[in-house]
Design an enzyme around this catalytic site. Structure first.
Site, PDB file in Angstrom:
ATOM      1  N   ARG A  65      -2.120  -3.189 -13.290  1.00 49.89           N
ATOM      2  CA  ARG A  65      -3.273  -2.643 -12.581  1.00 49.89           C
ATOM      3  C   ARG A  65      -4.511  -2.853 -13.440  1.00 49.89           C
ATOM      4  NH1 ARG A  65      -2.719  -2.407  -7.250  1.00 49.89           N
ATOM      5  NH2 ARG A  65      -0.986  -1.088  -6.581  1.00 49.89           N
ATOM      6  N   ALA A  77       3.036  -0.443  -1.617  1.00 46.66           N
ATOM      7  CA  ALA A  77       1.892   0.056  -0.851  1.00 46.66           C
ATOM      8  C   ALA A  77       0.886  -1.053  -0.622  1.00 46.66           C
ATOM      9  CB  ALA A  77       1.232   1.214  -1.597  1.00 46.66           C
ATOM     10  N   GLU A  94       4.363  -3.880   3.896  1.00 44.26           N
ATOM     11  CA  GLU A  94       4.309  -3.827   2.436  1.00 44.26           C
ATOM     12  C   GLU A  94       5.697  -3.714   1.821  1.00 44.26           C
ATOM     13  OE1 GLU A  94       1.688  -4.501   0.576  1.00 44.26           O
ATOM     14  OE2 GLU A  94       0.478  -4.750   2.374  1.00 44.26           O
ATOM     15  N   GLU A  98       6.558  -6.742  -0.711  1.00 42.13           N
ATOM     16  CA  GLU A  98       6.660  -6.424  -2.135  1.00 42.13           C
ATOM     17  C   GLU A  98       8.089  -6.358  -2.652  1.00 42.13           C
ATOM     18  OE1 GLU A  98       4.239  -3.127  -3.358  1.00 42.13           O
ATOM     19  OE2 GLU A  98       2.432  -4.030  -2.493  1.00 42.13           O
ATOM     20  N   GLU A 140      -0.259 -14.348  -2.633  1.00 43.71           N
ATOM     21  CA  GLU A 140      -0.349 -15.318  -3.730  1.00 43.71           C
ATOM     22  C   GLU A 140      -1.015 -14.756  -4.980  1.00 43.71           C
ATOM     23  OE1 GLU A 140      -4.386 -17.808  -2.686  1.00 43.71           O
ATOM     24  OE2 GLU A 140      -2.502 -18.539  -1.852  1.00 43.71           O
TER      25      GLU A 140
END
Length: 181
Positions: A65, A77, A94, A98, A140
């Site tokens: 992050r 999320a 999601e 993910e 991507e």
């Protein structure tokens, strides 16, 4: 009710319009009649999902992050892609993107307002069960590792401070009673 606390917008201007965030500066009339400035971020909203396997393990994702400069452990999320998108549709998307998983059963846990002092973002939190494995297909520019953790270990990681993401903490805490029942 609470009229003595309400601020009324007098004027508004866009400060920045980005891909995700839109910063606004509003002049408001305070309850005492004076004016003040409120800068805030308009966000489209998001959905998050806590996937739980039959053995009780939860599926989380590790990702870097940038704003905090750390790798975090989180529930899958993402933001709502269009105005009016069903948050459950976003949660399903999601989860698939993910983690590669899909789920037959989704339960709404709650809706949270993430940072009420400077953003209007709401995140819809779901619990997903009856999972089927598939193939991860992230965007991507998205790099995530899928992690399976026993539910009790994930809760311990919240209490130890290892899991710091608020939507993940709230999802785990909200799901605890449902999963133990």
């Amino acid at each position: 009710m609470y009229e003595d606390l309400v601020e009324v917008k007098c004027s508004s201007e866009n400060i920045f319009d980005g891909t995700l965030l839109h910063v606004r500066r509003d002049v408001v009339r305070l309850p005492n009649g004076k004016e003040s400035v409120r800068e805030w971020i308009h966000h489209p909203g998001a959905a998050a999902v806590l996937p739980v396997l039959p053995n009780g393990n939860v599926i989380l994702v590790r990702q870097f992050r940038y704003p905090i400069g750390k790798v975090t452990l989180e529930v899958p999320a993402g933001k709502l892609d269009m105005v009016g998108e069903d948050p459950l549709h976003c949660a399903r998307r999601e989860l698939s993107e993910e983690t590669g998983y899909t789920a037959e059963n989704y339960d709404k846990l709650t809706v949270i307002a993430t940072t009420v002092g400077f953003s209007n973002e709401y995140i819809h939190l779901y619990l997903a069960r009856e999972l089927s494995v598939g193939t991860q297909h992230t965007d991507e520019d998205e790099f995530v590792n899928v992690v399976q953790i026993p539910f009790s270990d994930a809760l311990a990681m919240v209490k130890s401070g290892e899991i710091i993401d608020s939507k993940t903490i709230i999802s785990l805490m909200m799901a605890e009673e449902r999963l133990r029942g």
